[in-house]
Design a protein around this motif. Structure first.
Motif, mmCIF file in Angstrom:
data_model
loop_
_atom_site.group_PDB
_atom_site.id
_atom_site.type_symbol
_atom_site.label_atom_id
_atom_site.label_comp_id
_atom_site.label_asym_id
_atom_site.label_seq_id
_atom_site.Cartn_x
_atom_site.Cartn_y
_atom_site.Cartn_z
ATOM 1 N N MET A 190 0.850 -1.196 0.000
ATOM 2 C CA MET A 190 0.000 0.000 0.000
ATOM 3 C C MET A 190 0.884 1.244 0.000
ATOM 4 O O MET A 190 1.772 1.371 0.824
ATOM 5 C CB MET A 190 -0.877 -0.019 1.272
ATOM 6 N N LYS A 191 0.600 2.135 -0.947
ATOM 7 C CA LYS A 191 1.360 3.392 -0.984
ATOM 8 C C LYS A 191 0.681 4.368 -0.012
ATOM 9 O O LYS A 191 -0.551 4.342 0.130
ATOM 10 C CB LYS A 191 1.321 3.922 -2.422
ATOM 11 N N ILE A 192 1.467 5.198 0.669
ATOM 12 C CA ILE A 192 0.880 6.153 1.610
ATOM 13 C C ILE A 192 1.267 7.571 1.215
ATOM 14 O O ILE A 192 2.462 7.859 1.005
ATOM 15 C CB ILE A 192 1.353 5.886 3.059
ATOM 16 N N ILE A 193 0.295 8.450 1.084
ATOM 17 C CA ILE A 193 0.576 9.875 0.877
ATOM 18 C C ILE A 193 0.208 10.578 2.181
ATOM 19 O O ILE A 193 -0.961 10.584 2.591
ATOM 20 C CB ILE A 193 -0.247 10.458 -0.304
ATOM 21 N N VAL A 194 1.222 11.123 2.846
ATOM 22 C CA VAL A 194 0.980 11.785 4.132
ATOM 23 C C VAL A 194 0.750 13.276 3.881
ATOM 24 O O VAL A 194 1.587 13.935 3.254
ATOM 25 C CB VAL A 194 2.175 11.594 5.094
ATOM 26 N N CYS A 195 -0.356 13.773 4.369
ATOM 27 C CA CYS A 195 -0.724 15.167 4.128
ATOM 28 C C CYS A 195 -0.670 15.976 5.422
ATOM 29 O O CYS A 195 -0.793 15.420 6.506
ATOM 30 C CB CYS A 195 -2.134 15.230 3.560
ATOM 31 N N GLU A 196 -0.516 17.293 5.260
ATOM 32 C CA GLU A 196 -0.437 18.169 6.429
ATOM 33 C C GLU A 196 -1.813 18.393 7.057
ATOM 34 O O GLU A 196 -1.919 18.607 8.251
ATOM 35 C CB GLU A 196 0.167 19.526 6.047
ATOM 36 N N ASN A 197 -2.836 18.379 6.233
ATOM 37 C CA ASN A 197 -4.177 18.682 6.754
ATOM 38 C C ASN A 197 -5.256 18.137 5.817
ATOM 39 O O ASN A 197 -4.953 17.592 4.760
ATOM 40 C CB ASN A 197 -4.342 20.201 6.946
ATOM 41 N N TYR A 198 -6.501 18.354 6.243
ATOM 42 C CA TYR A 198 -7.652 17.836 5.480
ATOM 43 C C TYR A 198 -7.690 18.403 4.055
ATOM 44 O O TYR A 198 -7.985 17.673 3.095
ATOM 45 C CB TYR A 198 -8.948 18.176 6.227
ATOM 46 N N ASN A 199 -7.372 19.692 3.951
ATOM 47 C CA ASN A 199 -7.390 20.355 2.643
ATOM 48 C C ASN A 199 -6.445 19.647 1.663
ATOM 49 O O ASN A 199 -6.775 19.434 0.491
ATOM 50 C CB ASN A 199 -6.963 21.817 2.865
ATOM 51 N N GLU A 200 -5.283 19.300 2.185
ATOM 52 C CA GLU A 200 -4.292 18.632 1.324
ATOM 53 C C GLU A 200 -4.764 17.215 0.944
ATOM 54 O O GLU A 200 -4.548 16.768 -0.187
ATOM 55 C CB GLU A 200 -2.963 18.578 2.075
ATOM 56 N N LYS A 247 -4.556 -4.806 1.899
ATOM 57 C CA LYS A 247 -3.118 -5.109 1.718
ATOM 58 C C LYS A 247 -2.892 -6.174 0.660
ATOM 59 O O LYS A 247 -1.779 -6.350 0.173
ATOM 60 C CB LYS A 247 -2.510 -5.539 3.055
ATOM 61 N N ALA A 248 -3.964 -6.882 0.291
ATOM 62 C CA ALA A 248 -3.842 -7.907 -0.746
ATOM 63 C C ALA A 248 -4.127 -7.332 -2.145
ATOM 64 O O ALA A 248 -4.070 -8.057 -3.133
ATOM 65 C CB ALA A 248 -4.807 -9.058 -0.458
ATOM 66 N N HIS A 249 -4.433 -6.031 -2.208
ATOM 67 C CA HIS A 249 -4.724 -5.403 -3.511
ATOM 68 C C HIS A 249 -3.440 -4.759 -4.044
ATOM 69 O O HIS A 249 -2.701 -4.125 -3.303
ATOM 70 C CB HIS A 249 -5.828 -4.351 -3.330
ATOM 71 N N PRO A 250 -3.185 -4.892 -5.360
ATOM 72 C CA PRO A 250 -1.919 -4.386 -5.900
ATOM 73 C C PRO A 250 -1.807 -2.871 -6.047
ATOM 74 O O PRO A 250 -0.708 -2.350 -6.232
ATOM 75 C CB PRO A 250 -1.842 -5.050 -7.289
ATOM 76 N N ASP A 251 -2.913 -2.133 -5.982
ATOM 77 C CA ASP A 251 -2.798 -0.686 -6.241
ATOM 78 C C ASP A 251 -3.732 0.109 -5.320
ATOM 79 O O ASP A 251 -4.804 0.554 -5.727
ATOM 80 C CB ASP A 251 -3.121 -0.400 -7.722
ATOM 81 N N VAL A 252 -3.305 0.244 -4.070
ATOM 82 C CA VAL A 252 -4.072 1.032 -3.097
ATOM 83 C C VAL A 252 -3.219 2.200 -2.633
ATOM 84 O O VAL A 252 -2.032 2.026 -2.322
ATOM 85 C CB VAL A 252 -4.454 0.196 -1.853
ATOM 86 N N ILE A 253 -3.807 3.386 -2.604
ATOM 87 C CA ILE A 253 -3.109 4.557 -2.058
ATOM 88 C C ILE A 253 -3.891 5.054 -0.848
ATOM 89 O O ILE A 253 -5.078 5.390 -0.956
ATOM 90 C CB ILE A 253 -3.001 5.691 -3.100
ATOM 91 N N LEU A 254 -3.232 5.059 0.296
ATOM 92 C CA LEU A 254 -3.808 5.646 1.505
ATOM 93 C C LEU A 254 -3.417 7.119 1.521
ATOM 94 O O LEU A 254 -2.223 7.443 1.471
ATOM 95 C CB LEU A 254 -3.256 4.928 2.744
ATOM 96 N N ILE A 255 -4.415 7.991 1.551
ATOM 97 C CA ILE A 255 -4.150 9.436 1.613
ATOM 98 C C ILE A 255 -4.637 9.893 2.983
ATOM 99 O O ILE A 255 -5.845 9.849 3.269
ATOM 100 C CB ILE A 255 -4.897 10.190 0.489
#
Ligand code: PGA
Length: 240
Positions: free
Chosen positions: A1-11, A224-232
């Protein structure tokens, strides 16, 4: 799983909208799997802004929503059909006849669920599925349980979910106790998934999703069993 960590809700909202906008440009006739709840509202606002600025078009898009209360009329202000019209569809150039939400008034839920899955399949499958996560780790309304169901079906909501969603209703007693939800199999068939999570109240569920083995007691772990998930997500959801 790819993770994009953001500063806030807007992001978070901007990152989610950017992924959808990229898909709309790349594949104008894409199939979107859409979600309701508080979390995606900012992302839908961003998309409306991009549409108004002439940057994206929804004219060839088809959408299938994840879930709907049952029973509920589409005109009920807390129905997910109403939510989608109010928060996105009424403000962009999507053809509403190509937007689908499970029928919260059907008299034959089993047939409705099977037809919903068959229609998604016939349309070519969901290109991008948007998900939120419940405080209990649910995705759609696939609640923690001993077993998970593959296809679109009616489920009973847990007390935790009824409590969490009671903020939208006059009282907890007014929250429907059942809902339609795409099943885990339907969700996992999406080619790409983005999961949006914001705030400390989502931290326990996000941590369990990332740290635990795949377990039906936290349905989101299956992602976690999926090949293309992005957690934002923001830092609060990720780190507490
Ligand atoms: P929320 O709901 O965005 O309103 O927090 C998410 C969910 O229950 O999946």
């Amino acid at each position: 799983m790819k993770i994009i960590v953001c500063e806030n809700y807007n992001e978070i909202s901007k990152e989610g909208a950017k992924i959808i906008a990229d898909l709309l440009r790349e594949k104008p006739d894409c199939i979107l799997g859409l979600a309701t709840g508080s979390t995606p509202i900012g992302m839908y606002k961003e998309l409306i802004g991009m549409y108004e600025a002439g940057e994206i078009s929804f004219d060839r898009v088809t959408s299938y929503n994840l879930d709907e209360y049952y029973p509920i009329a589409p005109t009920h202000e807390q129905s997910y059909r109403y939510f989608m019209n109010a928060n996105l569809f009424d403000h962009v150039n999507i053809d509403k006849t190509k937007t689908f939400v499970p029928n919260g008034l059907t008299e034959d839920p089993e047939k409705e669920g099977a037809a919903y899955d068959a229609a998604i399949e016939a349309a070519g499958g969901v290109d991008l599925q948007v998900l939120g996560i419940g405080q209990n780790g649910h995705i759609g309304f696939n609640e923690p349980d001993d077993a998970l169901i593959a296809g679109t079906h009616i489920t009973s909501l847990t007390d935790n979910t009824i409590e969490a969603n009671s903020r939208f209703f006059a009282s907890k007693a007014d929250v429907p106790t059942k809902a339609f939800t795409m099943g885990i199999g339907s969700i996992m068939k999406a080619k790409k998934i983005i999961l949006l999570a914001n705030g400390t109240n989502k931290h326990a569920a996000v941590a369990q999703m990332l740290d635990d083995k795949i377990t039906t007691s936290c349905p989101a772990t299956i992602l976690k069993a999926h090949p293309d998930v992005i957690l934002i997500c923001d830092r609060a959801a990720l780190n507490g």
